[in-house]
Design a protein around this motif. Structure first.
Motif, PDB file in Angstrom:
ATOM      1  N   UNK A  50     -17.387  53.207  28.006  1.00  0.00           N
ATOM      2  CA  UNK A  50     -16.430  53.660  26.996  1.00  0.00           C
ATOM      3  C   UNK A  50     -15.907  55.005  27.467  1.00  0.00           C
ATOM      4  N   UNK A  51     -14.591  55.086  27.655  1.00  0.00           N
ATOM      5  CA  UNK A  51     -13.964  56.285  28.189  1.00  0.00           C
ATOM      6  C   UNK A  51     -12.981  56.838  27.169  1.00  0.00           C
ATOM      7  N   UNK A  52     -13.048  58.150  26.965  1.00  0.00           N
ATOM      8  CA  UNK A  52     -12.156  58.831  26.026  1.00  0.00           C
ATOM      9  C   UNK A  52     -11.067  59.570  26.781  1.00  0.00           C
ATOM     10  N   UNK A  53      -9.843  59.396  26.316  1.00  0.00           N
ATOM     11  CA  UNK A  53      -8.730  60.222  26.768  1.00  0.00           C
ATOM     12  C   UNK A  53      -8.184  60.897  25.525  1.00  0.00           C
ATOM     13  N   UNK A  54      -7.558  62.042  25.707  1.00  0.00           N
ATOM     14  CA  UNK A  54      -6.990  62.692  24.526  1.00  0.00           C
ATOM     15  C   UNK A  54      -5.639  63.287  24.841  1.00  0.00           C
ATOM     16  N   UNK A  55      -4.909  63.534  23.795  1.00  0.00           N
ATOM     17  CA  UNK A  55      -3.625  64.201  23.917  1.00  0.00           C
ATOM     18  C   UNK A  55      -3.486  65.130  22.726  1.00  0.00           C
ATOM     19  N   UNK A  56      -2.752  66.199  22.932  1.00  0.00           N
ATOM     20  CA  UNK A  56      -2.475  67.106  21.829  1.00  0.00           C
ATOM     21  C   UNK A  56      -1.007  67.493  21.889  1.00  0.00           C
ATOM     22  N   UNK A  57      -0.459  67.728  20.727  1.00  0.00           N
ATOM     23  CA  UNK A  57       0.938  68.116  20.636  1.00  0.00           C
ATOM     24  C   UNK A  57       1.134  68.876  19.332  1.00  0.00           C
TER      25      UNK A  57
END
Length: 159
Positions: A30-37
């Protein structure tokens, strides 16, 4: 047609190694990626996306042996949807990434036994005495933060 996925993310838990009835190793991660804006109102919004990655053969064993929760990895593969039935006989679908390449991105020295830590595609590195001579290199290059939310002041970067 094109079905290609490329991710850089961190493992949310230790990889799970299993063996098919044929003896083929299969690892689920299980791999987490994230983004913020910043939204219209000026509020910072952070979003994490979780991905299920399936790795096969020798690469599966190497992932299970050398990766753990929090490891930073690059995964390249394709999307695959499987159909299965739950205990009540209902059809269920699972979409996952079938890995064709896994590259371990943790910095050198981040693991205890670095000589046995594999390189690209999970292939083991040769023992220290058998490594070909290479020119001296500077310290590990700083490749920046793993996730955009780890960078401050990078919100205005156009890419």
């Amino acid at each position: 047609m094109l079905n290609k996925v490329m991710l850089i993310g961190r493992l949310g838990r230790d990889p799970e190694l299993k063996y098919a009835s044929t003896g083929m190793p299969i690892t689920n991660m299980r791999i987490a990626t994230d983004e913020s804006y910043t939204d219209r109102d000026g509020n910072r919004v952070e979003r994490t996306e979780w991905h299920t990655v399936v790795v096969f053969q020798r690469m599966a064993e190497n992932c299970a042996n050398y990766l753990s929760k929090g490891s930073l990895v690059y995964v390249e593969g394709s999307l695959q949807t499987r159909k299965w039935q739950d205990q009540q006989g209902q059809d269920r679908y699972t979409t996952e990434i079938k890995a064709q390449r896994v590259q371990f991105l943790d910095r050198k020295g981040a693991r205890d036994n670095q000589d046995s830590y594999p390189g690209e595609n999970g292939h083991p590195r040769p023992p220290a005495g058998e490594r070909p001579q290479q020119p001296q290199r500077r310290e590990a290059e700083d490749i920046g933060p793993a996730f955009p939310s780890e960078a401050s002041g990078m919100d205005d970067v156009p890419f």
